[in-house]
Design an enzyme around this catalytic site. Structure first.
Site, PDB file in Angstrom:
ATOM      1  N   GLU A   1       2.373   0.519  -9.083  1.00  0.00           N
ATOM      2  CA  GLU A   1       1.789   0.970  -6.832  1.00  0.00           C
ATOM      3  C   GLU A   1       1.316   2.106  -7.327  1.00  0.00           C
ATOM      4  O   GLU A   1       2.789   3.071  -7.314  1.00  0.00           O
ATOM      5  CB  GLU A   1       2.555  -0.142  -6.429  1.00  0.00           C
ATOM      6  CG  GLU A   1       1.812  -0.332  -4.975  1.00  0.00           C
ATOM      7  CD  GLU A   1       2.333  -1.318  -4.107  1.00  0.00           C
ATOM      8  OE1 GLU A   1       3.675  -1.395  -4.606  1.00  0.00           O
ATOM      9  OE2 GLU A   1       1.571  -1.290  -3.027  1.00  0.00           O
TER      10      GLU A   1
ATOM     11  N   LYS B   1      13.097  -5.795  11.819  1.00  0.00           N
ATOM     12  CA  LYS B   1      13.950  -4.477  11.751  1.00  0.00           C
ATOM     13  C   LYS B   1      12.834  -4.217  11.221  1.00  0.00           C
ATOM     14  O   LYS B   1      12.438  -3.949  10.392  1.00  0.00           O
ATOM     15  CB  LYS B   1      15.453  -5.754  10.217  1.00  0.00           C
ATOM     16  CG  LYS B   1      15.583  -4.504   9.119  1.00  0.00           C
ATOM     17  CD  LYS B   1      16.420  -3.412   9.775  1.00  0.00           C
ATOM     18  CE  LYS B   1      16.300  -2.331   8.713  1.00  0.00           C
ATOM     19  NZ  LYS B   1      15.420  -1.560   8.205  1.00  0.00           N
TER      20      LYS B   1
ATOM     21  N   CYS C   1      -0.482  -1.425   0.597  1.00  0.00           N
ATOM     22  CA  CYS C   1      -0.365  -2.113  -0.270  1.00  0.00           C
ATOM     23  C   CYS C   1      -1.575  -3.666  -0.949  1.00  0.00           C
ATOM     24  O   CYS C   1      -2.026  -3.291  -1.890  1.00  0.00           O
ATOM     25  CB  CYS C   1       0.287  -3.955   0.141  1.00  0.00           C
ATOM     26  SG  CYS C   1       1.700  -3.226   0.345  1.00  0.00           S
TER      27      CYS C   1
ATOM     28  N   GLU D   1       5.354 -10.429   1.479  1.00  0.00           N
ATOM     29  CA  GLU D   1       3.955 -10.058   1.601  1.00  0.00           C
ATOM     30  C   GLU D   1       4.256  -8.425   0.787  1.00  0.00           C
ATOM     31  O   GLU D   1       4.604  -7.633   1.194  1.00  0.00           O
ATOM     32  CB  GLU D   1       2.971  -9.441   3.090  1.00  0.00           C
ATOM     33  CG  GLU D   1       1.617  -8.747   3.037  1.00  0.00           C
ATOM     34  CD  GLU D   1       1.840  -7.624   3.134  1.00  0.00           C
ATOM     35  OE1 GLU D   1       1.845  -7.078   1.540  1.00  0.00           O
ATOM     36  OE2 GLU D   1       1.474  -6.694   3.528  1.00  0.00           O
TER      37      GLU D   1
HETATM   38  C1  SIN Z   1       0.096  -3.270   4.310  1.00  0.00           C
HETATM   39  O1  SIN Z   1      -0.474  -2.586   3.310  1.00  0.00           O
HETATM   40  O2  SIN Z   1       0.565  -3.742   3.434  1.00  0.00           O
HETATM   41  C2  SIN Z   1      -1.003  -3.828   4.835  1.00  0.00           C
HETATM   42  C3  SIN Z   1      -2.575  -3.678   5.042  1.00  0.00           C
HETATM   43  C4  SIN Z   1      -2.896  -4.104   5.813  1.00  0.00           C
HETATM   44  O3  SIN Z   1      -2.660  -5.222   6.690  1.00  0.00           O
HETATM   45  O4  SIN Z   1      -4.362  -4.289   5.679  1.00  0.00           O
END
Ligand code: SIN
Length: 480
Positions: A384, A173, A282, A248
């Site tokens: 964030e 998805k 992230c 994640e």
């Molecule tokens: C992400 O921001 O979730 C992934 C970043 C990455 O794989 O470097």
């Protein structure tokens, strides 16, 4: 207008209720096409197809799975430019960055095509002469893969490649903002020749599709990349059927520069870790701790690098920073700056953005920004940001900076710059983070474990760790 379809049981289909949603370009607001607004029953059909396909797919040899993955890899690489164009149009990142993401995405497929052949078991010395102990690994079953908008290709392949390599089948998805890249990847997956039902793509209503995946006992594993808030909800829902989870989630990376660091390298690392995808990753560094002795020099060097960066539509030549994904994102970034300034923070560079489109929810751009005079209680130091903002804070001692760096519920990535090997090792060990870039602002690569401590997630993606996430361990006790 182009009408896209989703991919269920080897067929390209519309939503069962006929509804669609529009995908737009975040730089301009241009409508790129309509995509099926899949609902609960579409998700159920996909689970049905994946469950049926699992019975055969899980019995195929590793060589068969490996060959198909290799074909998919080659097709992705040969369509690099086309996929990158699609990605830039729906996600906004500059074309050269989109191309780099396609290659990053492809590298997971290549790596797991190879790793498929290395799912080893074990024999353990038995406690009786008439017994033997065998340990084997089996695919976990049907997997629900929920992916974010910030890496529309790489997050699909980082989940699908190890799942398919290990013998699992998948219902994917994609994020509603970026389904077109996923659709293109699935067109290529079909071309590669994967059997019907092995990989399914359902676009549309997140709540309905999410609920179908979470409620169905045939879905044995959920792999999700996205916010910590959604991750927590999925964790609660997964408890009903004790689904396996890989999460994640969010991050709030500290970037620490010691006075013995190579400052040019540190500034280069700061740019790499902060401005990739306009700060929308992230693992983007969100707090910069710079030793007081080199604080001013670091700022001067940083400023001179940032002044040259070009902000604009990612399809145009020479653009370094594309738009942020939407208005809400832009408002959050502005709020972080306003909050800092209201509490005594100082803008050393940038500090603003612009709305460059007639369309209300598109065309939001932000200039690279440096903030100083900050305190630990400000929003930017805790939430964030997902934007191109560099908050810089001076520090004096190792103890103080480690304490500040760890003072968060997040624990995904951290960065340390020092030329002292022993300091680098000590600080890396003290940081409560799953990924540490030691003199390295770009640690992501296919063969390594990507994932976080604390509220940044559960499990790891990438490398052999990423494969284990899709395998169950079985112990067979053999009486002779
Ligand atoms: C992400 O921001 O979730 C992934 C970043 C990455 O794989 O470097």
């Amino acid at each position: 207008m182009k009408e896209y379809k989703m991919f269920i049981d080897g067929k390209w289909v519309a939503a069962s209720n006929g509804s669609v949603f529009l995908v737009t370009n975040p730089a301009t607001g241009e409508v790129l096409g309509s995509v099926p607004n899949g609902c609960n029953s579409d998700a159920k059909n996909s689970i049905e197809a994946a469950d049926k396909a699992f019975k055969l797919w899980s019995k195929t040899t590793a060589n068969v799975r490996s060959e198909l993955l290799k074909k998919w890899f080659e097709l992705i690489v040969s369509h690099k430019k086309e996929i990158a164009k699609i990605m830039t149009s729906e996600q906004g990142k500059p074309l050269q960055e989109a191309e780099a993401e396609v290659m990053y995405a492809a590298s997971f497929v290549e790596w797991y095509a190879e790793e498929a052949k290395r799912v080893y078991g074990e024999t353990i010395p038995a406690w009786k002469t008439d017994k033997r102990i065998l340990v084997t690994k089996q695919p976990v079953g049907v997997v629900g893969a929920i992916t974010p908008w910030n890496f529309p290709a790489a997050m699909i392949t980082r989940k699908l490649a190890p799942a398919l390599a290990s013998g699992c089948t998948v219902v994917a998805k994609p994020a509603p903002q970026t389904p077109l890249t996923a659709i293109k990847l699935f067109e290529l997956l079909e071309k590669a020749g994967f059997p019907n039902g092995v990989a399914n793509l359902v676009t549309g209503n997140a709540e309905e599709i999410g609920a179908a995946l979470m409620d169905d006992k045939r879905v044995r594993k959920i792999t999700f990349t996205g916010s910590t808030d959604v991750g927590k909800k999925l964790m609660a829902q997964a408890s009903n059927s004790v689904k396996r989870l890989s999460l994640e989630l969010g991050g709030h990376a500290p970037f620490i520069v010691f006075d013995d660091a190579d400052l040019d390298k540190a500034v280069e690392g700061a740019l790499a870790s902060k401005f990739r995808n306009c700060g929308q990753t992230c693992i983007a560094s969100n707090r910069f701790y710079v030793h007081e002795k080199i604080f001013d020099t670091f700022i001067v060097k940083l400023k001179s690098m940032l002044t040259g960066l070009k902000v604009g539509n990612g399809t145009e030549e020479g653009i370094d920073l594309g738009p942020v994904i939407d208005k809400k994102s832009y408002e959050k970034i502005s709020r972080h700056i306003e909050d800092a300034v209201a509490r005594g923070g100082e803008v050393l560079l940038g500090g603003s953005g612009f709305h460059g489109s007639e369309v209300e929810d598109a065309g939001y751009f932000f200039y690279p920004t440096i903030l100083s005079n900050l305190t630990e209680d400000m929003l930017i130091m805790n939430e964030e940001t997902f934007g191109p903002i560099i908050p810089v804070i001076p520090f004096k001692t190792e103890e103080e900076v480690v304490k500040s760096a760890n003072n968060t519920n997040y624990g995904l990535a951290a960065y340390v710059y020092t030329n002292s090997l022993s300091r680098g090792i000590k600080i890396s060990e003290a940081l409560e983070y799953g990924i540490v870039g030691l003199n390295d602002g770009a640690p992501s690569t296919a063969q390594t474990p990507f994932g976080g401590f604390k509220e940044s997630g559960i499990g790891r993606e990438g490398g052999h760790y990423g494969m284990e996430a899709f395998l169950e361990i079985k112990y067979v006790s053999i009486g002779l």
